[in-house]
Enzyme design. Sequence first.
Site, PDB file in Angstrom:
ATOM      1  N   ASP A  66       0.842  -1.195   0.000  1.00  0.00           N
ATOM      2  CA  ASP A  66       0.000   0.000   0.000  1.00  0.00           C
ATOM      3  C   ASP A  66       0.880   1.249   0.000  1.00  0.00           C
ATOM      4  O   ASP A  66       1.914   1.273   0.670  1.00  0.00           O
ATOM      5  CB  ASP A  66      -0.890   0.003   1.253  1.00  0.00           C
ATOM      6  CG  ASP A  66      -2.356   0.111   0.908  1.00  0.00           C
ATOM      7  OD1 ASP A  66      -2.781   1.214   0.530  1.00  0.00           O
ATOM      8  OD2 ASP A  66      -3.073  -0.905   1.006  1.00  0.00           O
ATOM      9  N   HIS A  91     -10.713  -4.253   2.157  1.00  0.00           N
ATOM     10  CA  HIS A  91     -10.760  -4.029   3.604  1.00  0.00           C
ATOM     11  C   HIS A  91     -11.706  -2.898   4.005  1.00  0.00           C
ATOM     12  O   HIS A  91     -11.893  -2.651   5.185  1.00  0.00           O
ATOM     13  CB  HIS A  91      -9.344  -3.713   4.089  1.00  0.00           C
ATOM     14  CG  HIS A  91      -8.842  -2.434   3.503  1.00  0.00           C
ATOM     15  ND1 HIS A  91      -8.535  -2.312   2.160  1.00  0.00           N
ATOM     16  CD2 HIS A  91      -8.647  -1.210   4.045  1.00  0.00           C
ATOM     17  CE1 HIS A  91      -8.174  -1.064   1.916  1.00  0.00           C
ATOM     18  NE2 HIS A  91      -8.225  -0.376   3.043  1.00  0.00           N
ATOM     19  N   ASP A  92     -12.265  -2.176   3.040  1.00  0.00           N
ATOM     20  CA  ASP A  92     -13.193  -1.078   3.336  1.00  0.00           C
ATOM     21  C   ASP A  92     -14.652  -1.459   3.096  1.00  0.00           C
ATOM     22  O   ASP A  92     -15.537  -0.613   3.234  1.00  0.00           O
ATOM     23  CB  ASP A  92     -12.899   0.132   2.435  1.00  0.00           C
ATOM     24  CG  ASP A  92     -11.601   0.824   2.770  1.00  0.00           C
ATOM     25  OD1 ASP A  92     -11.135   0.694   3.924  1.00  0.00           O
ATOM     26  OD2 ASP A  92     -11.050   1.497   1.880  1.00  0.00           O
ATOM     27  N   ASP A 106      -3.240   4.574  -2.349  1.00  0.00           N
ATOM     28  CA  ASP A 106      -4.376   5.010  -1.542  1.00  0.00           C
ATOM     29  C   ASP A 106      -4.859   6.396  -1.964  1.00  0.00           C
ATOM     30  O   ASP A 106      -4.053   7.299  -2.201  1.00  0.00           O
ATOM     31  CB  ASP A 106      -3.923   5.051  -0.073  1.00  0.00           C
ATOM     32  CG  ASP A 106      -5.064   5.213   0.905  1.00  0.00           C
ATOM     33  OD1 ASP A 106      -5.910   4.312   0.965  1.00  0.00           O
ATOM     34  OD2 ASP A 106      -5.092   6.232   1.620  1.00  0.00           O
ATOM     35  N   GLU A 160      -6.554   4.102  -6.085  1.00  0.00           N
ATOM     36  CA  GLU A 160      -7.918   4.116  -5.556  1.00  0.00           C
ATOM     37  C   GLU A 160      -8.591   5.412  -5.986  1.00  0.00           C
ATOM     38  O   GLU A 160      -8.097   6.494  -5.709  1.00  0.00           O
ATOM     39  CB  GLU A 160      -7.842   4.024  -4.032  1.00  0.00           C
ATOM     40  CG  GLU A 160      -9.147   3.681  -3.392  1.00  0.00           C
ATOM     41  CD  GLU A 160      -9.162   4.026  -1.916  1.00  0.00           C
ATOM     42  OE1 GLU A 160      -9.993   3.467  -1.209  1.00  0.00           O
ATOM     43  OE2 GLU A 160      -8.369   4.870  -1.474  1.00  0.00           O
TER      44      GLU A 160
HETATM   45  O1  TEU Z   1      -9.962   4.778   1.559  1.00  0.00           O
HETATM   46  C1  TEU Z   1     -10.311   5.965   0.881  1.00  0.00           C
HETATM   47  C2  TEU Z   1     -11.726   6.265   0.800  1.00  0.00           C
HETATM   48  O2  TEU Z   1     -12.173   6.887  -0.124  1.00  0.00           O
HETATM   49  C3  TEU Z   1     -12.575   5.866   1.975  1.00  0.00           C
HETATM   50  O3  TEU Z   1     -13.336   6.980   2.337  1.00  0.00           O
HETATM   51  C4  TEU Z   1     -13.456   4.773   1.615  1.00  0.00           C
HETATM   52  O4  TEU Z   1     -14.341   5.226   0.661  1.00  0.00           O
HETATM   53  C5  TEU Z   1     -14.206   4.339   2.831  1.00  0.00           C
HETATM   54  O5  TEU Z   1     -13.305   3.633   3.640  1.00  0.00           O
HETATM   55  C6  TEU Z   1     -15.346   3.438   2.470  1.00  0.00           C
HETATM   56  O6  TEU Z   1     -16.083   3.171   3.614  1.00  0.00           O
HETATM   57  C7  TEU Z   1      -8.611   4.580   1.779  1.00  0.00           C
HETATM   58  C8  TEU Z   1      -8.353   3.295   2.532  1.00  0.00           C
HETATM   59  O7  TEU Z   1      -8.741   2.207   1.744  1.00  0.00           O
HETATM   60  C9  TEU Z   1      -9.055   3.350   3.853  1.00  0.00           C
HETATM   61  O8  TEU Z   1      -8.922   2.138   4.571  1.00  0.00           O
HETATM   62  C10 TEU Z   1      -8.472   4.493   4.633  1.00  0.00           C
HETATM   63  O9  TEU Z   1      -9.206   4.678   5.810  1.00  0.00           O
HETATM   64  C11 TEU Z   1      -8.472   5.798   3.841  1.00  0.00           C
HETATM   65  O10 TEU Z   1      -8.028   5.633   2.508  1.00  0.00           O
HETATM   66  C12 TEU Z   1      -7.556   6.808   4.461  1.00  0.00           C
HETATM   67  O11 TEU Z   1      -6.232   6.458   4.229  1.00  0.00           O
END
Ligand code: TEU
Length: 575
Positions: free
Chosen positions: A99, A340-341, A206, A263
């Site tokens: 990442d 993971h999100d 990210d 992303e």
């Molecule tokens: O996520 C970016 C992001 O756009 C988040 O708001 C995402 O849409 C949200 O987690 C969905 O519920 C990235 C990473 O994947 C996330 O784990 C981090 O928390 C975030 O960046 C900040 O680094």
Amino acid sequence: ASSQKWWKEAVVYQVYPASFMDSNGDGLGDIRGIASKLDYIKSLGATTIWVCPHYDSPQIDLGYDISDYESVFPPYGTLQDMQDLIDGCHSRGLKIIVDLVINHTSDLHKWFQESRSSKTNPKRDWYIWRPAKYDADGKRQPPNNWRSNFSTSAWTWDEATQEYYLHLFCPEQPDLNWENPNTRKAIYSSAIEFWLKRGVDGFRVDTVNMYSKPQGLPDAPVINPKAEHQVASTLYCNGPRMTEYLSEMNAIMAPYDTMTVGECPCTPDRSRVLQYVSAAAKQLDMVFQFDVVDVGQGTEAKYDTTPFNWKLPDLKRAINNSQSLIVGTDAWTTSFMENHDQARSVSRFASDAPEFRVASGKMLALLNTTLSGTLFVYQGQEIGMVNMPKDWPIEEYKDVESGNFYRYVAEATNNDPKALARAKTAIQHLSRDHARYPMAWDASPQGGFSTNPATWMRVHDLAGEINVAAQQDDEHSVLGFWRQMLRTRQDLARLLVYGYYEIIDEENEKVFSYWKTNGGDKALVVLNFTSEEHVLSLPDTVTADQLKLVVSTYGTPQSAVTTLKPYEGRLYVLD
Ligand code: TEU
């Protein structure tokens, strides 16, 4: 990019270090735990692993708040453990990407510690500092009305130096100032080159479209007059200097044979996405668009929703948004449904009821493995892991996003029980925690994840049933089906990895069918998204005897035109 690029046919298996495998019995996953499962990952048919943040971090946002790019979070292991993991991947013919979190650092990063130490510190300008505004009553206000991604203001007041700093996520995640060339140089050398020199094969980048903020940091339009802060993503995503920054970053990576996947939230516009992923533009190899994972979420805020308030045509069209990127262009795309999100796809898009969850997991596997682009599988998706049990209390949810949201609703409604019940329902459906509870390896205590009963997140009640060992030798299991489909995907790569996607019967709310075509070759995928049987109606352009069944999620070969079982999926090729 030519079709020779290694990452086009890659199958990327995503690992979340905290929850994958605990090798030392402290209740938290670690790097050696990941290394111990490389043969398993390879046996699936995956060719690349993506490791979520392994860097030193106070873990406010589970590693997405990095305090040192050049060291490993001690409970996860050491730099040597990471080197062993990189080498262990390469000796098995696997690639490894990590990442790259460079929109922000942790507030404990030494850069921010210096930046906040005084207004005249040379690193003051490495972050985004602004003076307060004062309203008519003389009350101090943040520089603008932006709301962060985690429900609070995007600005935090610093008492010591009497200014606000910007953070699009937690207050503990201050945004770096990309406008300063020295900041960019430091990022490239510390976060990128440091790891490329150690042998990583690329990065999952990210929040890649948030580096360039709009000039003057203007207020966001007031969409919700009752809210103190407004959703501002359309302002801070895809800002004016993105092309310049990404060209520069691309040049840093050019000497290495890397893959980058960025992303890319809040970017529904196809032509904007194409500027990132067109090969000629030399920005990113591919991106994660959010159309699919956003299906069924609230429009103003993610949790502003109720379960299953989406229709199958929404999903078909969302998939079209990413699949269509490769049509008539030099661009590349991705296929994914979990990370993971995101909550578990079986629970979100099909059924996690005991009688349907296996069928659902296989049907969604068929969908994922027949879409074009680089394929991403999230740990546990290959065994059909489901959302956390509904009877678990809200305390079992550990993530800052769901926690902040619940507190926000509690405060805004003065603990109104109805509003809180609605918030809990949304969290039970969509929380990021559903992807973060421990991976289940076997039926032993803690699902084989750890010898320690005090795991950092609670082990799922179903770990004794939904686990790797239980499915390992069963070709009819979700795991067996993923393995079969990853072989099939390779055999039919021309259609499944490179073909064009074309929706059939777009408004059908029960059955999802599409063509994959490449030149004169054609495949047909049909997926029953309901718990009832459906008689399959074929497109007019094709007759039953032209269709050759490649695979059914129900296993048994059947005649071409027949009844689809609940949550059945089939793949045909045209003879
Ligand atoms: O996520 C970016 C992001 O756009 C988040 O708001 C995402 O849409 C949200 O987690 C969905 O519920 C990235 C990473 O994947 C996330 O784990 C981090 O928390 C975030 O960046 C900040 O680094």
